[in-house]
Design a protein around this motif. Structure first.
Motif, PDB file in Angstrom:
ATOM      1  N   PRO A 294       5.341  -3.343 -12.434  1.00 29.27           N
ATOM      2  CA  PRO A 294       4.849  -4.588 -12.637  1.00 29.27           C
ATOM      3  C   PRO A 294       5.284  -5.138 -11.189  1.00 29.27           C
ATOM      4  O   PRO A 294       6.343  -5.014 -10.766  1.00 29.27           O
ATOM      5  N   LEU A 295       4.590  -6.251 -10.764  1.00 32.66           N
ATOM      6  CA  LEU A 295       4.983  -7.048  -9.514  1.00 32.66           C
ATOM      7  C   LEU A 295       6.287  -7.650  -9.566  1.00 32.66           C
ATOM      8  O   LEU A 295       7.120  -7.924  -8.725  1.00 32.66           O
ATOM      9  N   SER A 296       6.588  -7.828 -10.712  1.00 32.70           N
ATOM     10  CA  SER A 296       8.027  -8.595 -11.055  1.00 32.70           C
ATOM     11  C   SER A 296       9.320  -7.483 -10.649  1.00 32.70           C
ATOM     12  O   SER A 296      10.335  -8.119 -10.354  1.00 32.70           O
TER      13      SER A 296
ATOM     14  N   GLY B 139      11.254   7.076  -3.757  1.00 30.80           N
ATOM     15  CA  GLY B 139      10.138   7.610  -2.985  1.00 30.80           C
ATOM     16  C   GLY B 139       9.081   6.399  -3.206  1.00 30.80           C
ATOM     17  O   GLY B 139       9.227   5.271  -3.640  1.00 30.80           O
ATOM     18  N   LYS B 140       7.485   6.845  -3.171  1.00 28.10           N
ATOM     19  CA  LYS B 140       6.674   5.781  -2.864  1.00 28.10           C
ATOM     20  C   LYS B 140       6.315   5.318  -4.328  1.00 28.10           C
ATOM     21  O   LYS B 140       6.230   5.710  -5.339  1.00 28.10           O
ATOM     22  N   VAL B 141       6.360   3.780  -4.412  1.00 25.18           N
ATOM     23  CA  VAL B 141       6.040   3.064  -5.333  1.00 25.18           C
ATOM     24  C   VAL B 141       4.794   2.172  -5.181  1.00 25.18           C
ATOM     25  O   VAL B 141       4.351   1.977  -4.257  1.00 25.18           O
ATOM     26  N   ALA B 142       4.017   1.984  -6.577  1.00 24.03           N
ATOM     27  CA  ALA B 142       2.844   1.121  -6.378  1.00 24.03           C
ATOM     28  C   ALA B 142       3.162   0.253  -7.514  1.00 24.03           C
ATOM     29  O   ALA B 142       4.029   0.259  -8.286  1.00 24.03           O
ATOM     30  N   PHE B 143       2.431  -0.881  -7.425  1.00 27.66           N
ATOM     31  CA  PHE B 143       2.436  -1.978  -8.357  1.00 27.66           C
ATOM     32  C   PHE B 143       1.009  -2.203  -8.908  1.00 27.66           C
ATOM     33  O   PHE B 143       0.073  -2.043  -8.492  1.00 27.66           O
ATOM     34  N   ASP B 144       1.172  -2.422 -10.402  1.00 29.20           N
ATOM     35  CA  ASP B 144       0.219  -2.883 -11.089  1.00 29.20           C
ATOM     36  C   ASP B 144       0.089  -4.202 -11.543  1.00 29.20           C
ATOM     37  O   ASP B 144       1.079  -4.707 -12.112  1.00 29.20           O
ATOM     38  N   PRO B 145      -0.681  -5.071 -10.900  1.00 32.34           N
ATOM     39  CA  PRO B 145      -0.752  -6.596 -10.635  1.00 32.34           C
ATOM     40  C   PRO B 145      -0.772  -7.086 -12.276  1.00 32.34           C
ATOM     41  O   PRO B 145      -0.524  -8.330 -12.593  1.00 32.34           O
ATOM     42  N   TRP B 146      -1.319  -6.391 -13.153  1.00 33.27           N
ATOM     43  CA  TRP B 146      -1.677  -6.766 -14.527  1.00 33.27           C
ATOM     44  C   TRP B 146      -0.949  -6.314 -15.410  1.00 33.27           C
ATOM     45  O   TRP B 146      -1.089  -6.542 -16.673  1.00 33.27           O
ATOM     46  N   ALA B 147       0.273  -5.525 -15.118  1.00 34.58           N
ATOM     47  CA  ALA B 147       1.434  -5.030 -16.104  1.00 34.58           C
ATOM     48  C   ALA B 147       2.094  -6.095 -16.639  1.00 34.58           C
ATOM     49  O   ALA B 147       2.364  -6.872 -15.682  1.00 34.58           O
TER      50      ALA B 147
ATOM     51  N   LYS C 187     -10.330  -8.043  -6.918  1.00 34.79           N
ATOM     52  CA  LYS C 187      -9.242  -8.038  -7.878  1.00 34.79           C
ATOM     53  C   LYS C 187      -8.629  -6.792  -7.705  1.00 34.79           C
ATOM     54  O   LYS C 187      -9.165  -5.762  -7.696  1.00 34.79           O
ATOM     55  N   ILE C 188      -7.174  -6.846  -7.384  1.00 32.75           N
ATOM     56  CA  ILE C 188      -6.419  -5.570  -7.196  1.00 32.75           C
ATOM     57  C   ILE C 188      -6.245  -4.910  -8.377  1.00 32.75           C
ATOM     58  O   ILE C 188      -5.731  -5.368  -9.618  1.00 32.75           O
ATOM     59  N   LYS C 189      -6.385  -3.724  -8.503  1.00 29.29           N
ATOM     60  CA  LYS C 189      -6.143  -2.623  -9.571  1.00 29.29           C
ATOM     61  C   LYS C 189      -4.784  -2.009  -9.329  1.00 29.29           C
ATOM     62  O   LYS C 189      -4.004  -1.737 -10.207  1.00 29.29           O
ATOM     63  N   LEU C 190      -4.512  -1.617  -8.202  1.00 33.01           N
ATOM     64  CA  LEU C 190      -3.338  -0.998  -7.933  1.00 33.01           C
ATOM     65  C   LEU C 190      -3.015  -1.314  -6.444  1.00 33.01           C
ATOM     66  O   LEU C 190      -3.810  -1.164  -5.501  1.00 33.01           O
ATOM     67  N   ALA C 191      -1.522  -1.623  -6.056  1.00 29.89           N
ATOM     68  CA  ALA C 191      -1.269  -1.851  -4.598  1.00 29.89           C
ATOM     69  C   ALA C 191      -0.012  -1.236  -4.470  1.00 29.89           C
ATOM     70  O   ALA C 191       0.927  -0.673  -5.278  1.00 29.89           O
ATOM     71  N   GLY C 192       0.163  -0.750  -3.109  1.00 28.33           N
ATOM     72  CA  GLY C 192       1.016   0.168  -2.980  1.00 28.33           C
ATOM     73  C   GLY C 192       2.264  -0.400  -1.961  1.00 28.33           C
ATOM     74  O   GLY C 192       2.067  -1.627  -1.374  1.00 28.33           O
ATOM     75  N   LEU C 193       3.338   0.255  -1.994  1.00 28.51           N
ATOM     76  CA  LEU C 193       4.484  -0.571  -1.308  1.00 28.51           C
ATOM     77  C   LEU C 193       4.806   0.781  -0.193  1.00 28.51           C
ATOM     78  O   LEU C 193       4.714   1.924  -0.552  1.00 28.51           O
ATOM     79  N   CYS C 194       4.542   0.490   0.971  1.00 29.32           N
ATOM     80  CA  CYS C 194       4.484   1.429   2.303  1.00 29.32           C
ATOM     81  C   CYS C 194       5.781   1.386   3.030  1.00 29.32           C
ATOM     82  O   CYS C 194       6.535   0.150   3.408  1.00 29.32           O
TER      83      CYS C 194
ATOM     84  N   ALA D 132      -1.768  -7.458  -0.319  1.00 30.94           N
ATOM     85  CA  ALA D 132      -2.313  -6.777  -1.679  1.00 30.94           C
ATOM     86  C   ALA D 132      -1.524  -6.609  -2.730  1.00 30.94           C
ATOM     87  O   ALA D 132      -1.850  -6.420  -3.800  1.00 30.94           O
ATOM     88  N   GLN D 133       0.084  -7.182  -2.412  1.00 34.45           N
ATOM     89  CA  GLN D 133       0.826  -6.914  -3.519  1.00 34.45           C
ATOM     90  C   GLN D 133       0.637  -8.379  -4.442  1.00 34.45           C
ATOM     91  O   GLN D 133       1.460  -9.191  -4.564  1.00 34.45           O
ATOM     92  N   ALA D 134      -0.495  -8.389  -4.924  1.00 37.69           N
ATOM     93  CA  ALA D 134      -1.092  -9.600  -5.609  1.00 37.69           C
ATOM     94  C   ALA D 134      -2.119  -9.535  -6.649  1.00 37.69           C
ATOM     95  O   ALA D 134      -2.303  -8.095  -6.664  1.00 37.69           O
ATOM     96  N   GLN D 135      -2.438 -10.466  -7.352  1.00 36.57           N
ATOM     97  CA  GLN D 135      -3.599 -10.180  -8.237  1.00 36.57           C
ATOM     98  C   GLN D 135      -5.051 -10.111  -7.558  1.00 36.57           C
ATOM     99  O   GLN D 135      -5.940  -9.345  -8.097  1.00 36.57           O
TER     100      GLN D 135
END
Lengths: 422, 422
Positions: free
Chosen positions: A397-399, A414-422, A40-47, A138-141
């Motif tokens: 959020p992923l949206s 700059g660097k972005v991360a996604f919270d899939p549960w936000a 279960k993904i808690k945080l996913a990065g955009l690289c 990983a940009q998923a739940q």
């Protein structure tokens, strides 16, 4: 060994031919092989390397879930994970439990093939890159990780890493180990050994061949000036910033005096690099006579020229295109080393054989074996935790993926991360 | 400090545009700088890299004296050579005497600049290649050597080298050190360190960075099979033969088990390589389970395929054209090292950035720093004297140069030397 999972999840999918990502509902992955784990993904990065596919440069045609950086929690384990798992298998097959927190290298590795044993986990015979058409990203739940016992790093209770926030742990998936790798690949090259051990090449380079390397005449001893390492970092995106911090850490640890120049045409990136350097504690900035300079491309040539030795001993290339390789060569002295971690594409190398011969160039290419350098990278993260804070600039959020990709691609964010549960 | 020299001498001159060398009378060189020495040539070599100019591939337009390999005797010394020469200068400025026997690297090096002190004598800031329009070559009766105190290796009375015939000493000018260099450049690469020290990369590679490389999880231990070095030599001309002998010597000295494949499309070269290997004493052929195979190009791919690890750990490229680089990559495993000493020309490298990234390739290019490896190469020559005997196949007068160049270029003749006084 499983929790009840939903049947669908939100994920960011890439669509051909280019510049098209969409947050949409897709099936939740399931165990396909006994060595798999579902996380279960808690945080996913955009690289930065997600952008190669985004731009349509990777000859990919299939729609797939993007992303190869994540921090997560084990929710399902395949049948291989049990306390009675054979001792010959990677430890995690007998220790990993549902509920454990994990980080993952951006490529899977079995930990059991010759390439893994040698430390080249990026070239594991079973290696797969997360976020491709064969291994959804990983940009998923939720995500399925094959060879999970060899791949995943558990953040065990009691580990010093447990105290780090997810935004810091996320850096261990790719960019911090990759930055450490590109620095280490240069610093361990035998051509740099005279600077470290004071013996001329090849006499200090080949320890195991020592008895063969009898010299008949002693060369002039190295001067103090000869032992100042001159090195450039080309590209100050998130990986370049990590590479620079890793480089400084390795040099300070080894007590090496240096002249380091960090180069990028982008004003915002240079400003951030300088701020991060200025925030380092004094003892992490090198000995008093060491130099650290941030420069744009034209300035970099003038600065290196002023060092008076025809160029740097080594250049870290952290971009991944022919222009960056060409600049790297411009900044390099004869008998130097270009260490590249850039994800290069279809164009041929912009070098002739004659140039390579005439300048005695060493070229080091390729993907970081994250699993093999994860311990070292984690040590760096713990030592320089403050410097890495703020490297993830936005958590969304992923949206928001379409906007995040577009702005990151243009260098606006700059660097972005996604919270899939936000 | 001089003998009476004639005003003219016989020398082999190259004429543009290509395939035109002539033995003719030219002026005898004289001292132009206090650091110069004039050497009477006893034996001069014809080397594979002479062929690049011969074929017109080097963008050279000026007629000049060819050749960069020689054994000779000092006949005139510049004013810098005196017993009161400053102690800070290379030893030979205070010890070299008229009448001394010397060998010379094929490039000059001052022994006093930073590149020399670091061991990169081929990239000395004063380096000149013998046998060019700016520095007339050694296929002559006399030659002027600039920076002679840094460049020349005296064969001192009492040196074990004194007992070697000139045909053996001639190999020290270029091909034996170059062969040693290309082997050493591969073997000292940190990617090969796991084979030598049994520790996965990067844990055994960066001794000075040891404290930083804390690992959090022990990878699976290397097996016996993992520690067998698989290596190919591409090109079995005279330098390739020297490279193979140097490689075997280094591996046997370090007690490394190996699979070595020596590759050339030319039947005569393969036959000679096999004969030389068979003539080695048993303890110089490696441990009982080591393998040595001589193969043509097609066979080489099948043999390496049979080794079951996707290719070699390293390939020595001893040819100097794009086809040899392409074959080297074909024979290389991911995370491998191509060590090249070929004198490459104008064509771009035949590699894309994507291939370099996807296979984690390390490329080592360039000219051998002969002066820096001369001691090691001389040790090898003394240990394996018998194996190198017969490497010079013909000794001819300078007047035979046109035929010798033509036949050597076609691969009909092996290595040729010239006796300028015959």
């Amino acid at each position: 060994m499983t929790l009840n999972l939903p049947s669908t999840q939100l994920a960011v999918q890439w669509y051909p031919p280019s510049y098209d990502v969409r947050a949409e509902q897709v099936p939740v992955p399931t165990i396909e092989h006994p060595d798999d784990a579902i996380i279960k993904i808690k945080l996913a990065g955009l690289c930065g390397s997600d952008l190669h596919v985004y731009r349509g440069h990777e000859d990919v045609e299939e729609t797939h879930i993007c992303g190869h950086e994540f921090v997560g929690e084990v929710v399902t384990l395949g049948a291989s994970f049990q306390s009675a798992s054979p001792a010959s298998r990677p430890t995690a097959y007998s220790t990993l439990k549902v509920g454990d927190k994990v980080v993952s290298p951006f490529t899977t590795s079995c930990g059991e093939c010759q390439f893994c044993r040698l430390g080249f986990t990026a070239r594991c015979v079973h290696s797969e890159l997360l976020g491709t058409s064969t291994l959804p990203g990983a940009q998923a739940q939720f995500i399925r990780i094959p060879h999970a016992g060899g791949t995943l790093l558990p953040i065990s209770p009691g580990s010093p890493l447990e105290a780090l926030p997810d935004q810091a742990l996320l850096l261990l998936a790719d960019i911090l180990p990759t930055g450490h790798f590109v620095a280490l690949q240069a610093l361990t090259h035998p051509k740099l050994s005279p600077i470290f051990n004071g013996k001329p090449w090849p006499h200090g380079a080949g320890a195991v061949f020592g008895p063969v390397l009898e010299i008949q005449d002693a060369p002039a001893p190295l001067t103090d000036e000869d032992r100042i390492l001159c090195i450039a970092v080309v590209g100050l995106g998130p990986v370049g910033l990590c590479a620079t911090l890793a480089l400084l850490d390795l040099l300070v640890s080894a007590g090496i005096r240096f002249r380091v120049i960090a180069v990028d045409p982008n004003d915002a990136r240079r400003k951030k690099m300088q701020e991060v350097y200025d925030s380092l504690p004094p003892d992490a900035r090198g000995a008093q006579d060491s130099q650290f300079v941030v420069a744009d491309i034209e300035e970099s040539k003038a600065v290196v020229n002023g060092w008076g030795r025809k160029g740097c001993h080594a250049v870290l290339e952290v971009v991944g295109n022919p222009a960056a390789l060409t600049l790297s060569l411009d900044l390099l002295a004869p008998s130097g080393v270009i260490s590249s971690c850039g994800v290069h594409q279809a164009p041929p190398l912009p070098f002739t054989g004659r140039t390579m011969y005439n300048y005695n160039v060493s070229l080091e290419f390729g993907r970081c074996s994250v699993r093999a350098v994860l311990g070292a990278a984690a040590g760096l993260l713990l030592r320089r935790r403050d410097a890495f804070e703020g490297l993830v600039e936005r958590v969304l959020p992923l949206s928001h993926a379409p906007e995040a990709y577009a702005r990151f691609e243009k260098g606006e964010w700059g660097k972005v991360a996604f919270d899939p549960w936000a």
